[in-house]
Scaffold this motif. Sequence first.
Motif: not given
Length: 516
Positions: A424-428, A469-472, A413-420, A430-437
């Motif tokens: 947590d004060g992280e750079s956006s 698409q969801r990330y952008t 879930n890209v949107h959920e990962t982005y919101v969290s 990390v969403v793609l990094e976690r998705s790739i992993a």
Amino acid sequence: MSKQTELEERKVGKDLYSYQKGAIDQIFKRFEEAQDDYHLLYQLPTGGGKTVIFSEIVRQYLKHHNKKVLVMTHRIELCKQTSSVLTEFGVVNKVIDSKANLNDQGEFSCFVAMVETLNNRLQDDKLDISDIGLVIIDEAHYNSFTKLFKFFSKSFILGVTATPLSSNVELPMTDNYDELIVGETIESLIKDGFLSRAEMFTYNVGLTSLVVGANGDYTVKSSEDLYTDNDMLTKLISAYEERSKGKKTLIFNNGINTSLHVYDTFRAAGYPIAHLDNTNTKKERALILRWFKKTPDAILTSVSILTTGFDEPTVESIILNRATKSLTLYYQMIGRGSRILKDKNTFDVIDLGNNFHRFGPWGDNLDWQRIFKSPNYYLDSLLSDDELENNFRYEMPDALRAEFSKSADISFNVHETYVSSIRDGESSKVVLERSIAQHAKICVENSEDVYDALALAKMLGDDIDFRIQRYTKCISKSTFNFVEWMKGDYRKKLNAYLRSNFDEVFESINGFPPED
């Protein structure tokens, strides 16, 4: 007698099903109780036999009243079909088209007319309507009829429609009709064997490039831009091959150019297909429809022309290769597949316009009385395209899912990962990094070596595109070039991740290193 027995024994033009008789009794009760100029609306699903019902009403009305009847339609094909059914019921009628000679109008008690032709004849004072006691309006949700109401201020008006929701949001039907009678539901007609059940298959489509026009629906231009795109044509043919291959199929498009692209795409793939639009001559149309009827695996791609007045029970699959904001159009398109045959009690619907998510299942138990009385309340409750797309999840096709059979869960879930991550004060990023992993994990999980994993990663193109698409959308940066760059960059990084980390990920999953 059971409804199924009735279904088998009914002969056109004479016998009626019990629910049709019940509707006629209800309508005649209003005739008796209401004032002469009462406006009554009757709702019945496509395939329920509205024309049969109002033809019997005309027959009975003329038998018991010393007044005439006028039936109005919005298309010439419906005029002719209505005239034929009335004739089957023993009602002698005259079609008022542009070529009709009205010198003999005094010899008829029933007229069938197209709205525009009738308007011209009435403006020219060519038709005597002083003795019309009953006016029946077919497909009453079209607003073109309302301009004629002023001519029939002393007539009982009966409108019939499958969807009592005006085609113009500014002119609600409740302004022109005093009451709505709701007929049988789609669900009950299916249960009793009068209609086929729709098996719905949806494919998520990004629609935010579509533009809504003055009529409240998506413009042809913006639809053509989206649906003639190679990605969409590929998605269409893949969906057909996955769900409808070998079945008689109707494809609905929003625009002639789209339909021609669809025709070319299917022809190139070797499938039997024909294209039909309103520029075809009468002769061409008849030839195409004859071919469609007799060819078991025929595909017919069209634009609007087959949404009303077209009945072909052998249709097994409907493809909505378009988006619409019109509930009526949604129901009309799907209804073309709902006719039953002895060996057909279901049909497929492939939705490539997020229409299912917008309107719900065909045959959903809609509150027609509420929609009739408060159309804006219903329309305002529909989700916007942005809201719909926020709820999307990527659904992996069955054949591809089999390649990842060792993975219990392949979703992310890209949107959920982005919101969290933002919380947590992280750079956006990390969403793609976690998705790739996560993508790498499911590739490794179903591989014996890095080459297997890279081959599986190559198959994830649609899922990668969906995530980008969801990330952008999340980061509000979605220019075409940026999105395309992101898709390419993601693929490179996924491949690099697999090459660098395959052994480590493999061991963490399996508890032992891969074999050399």
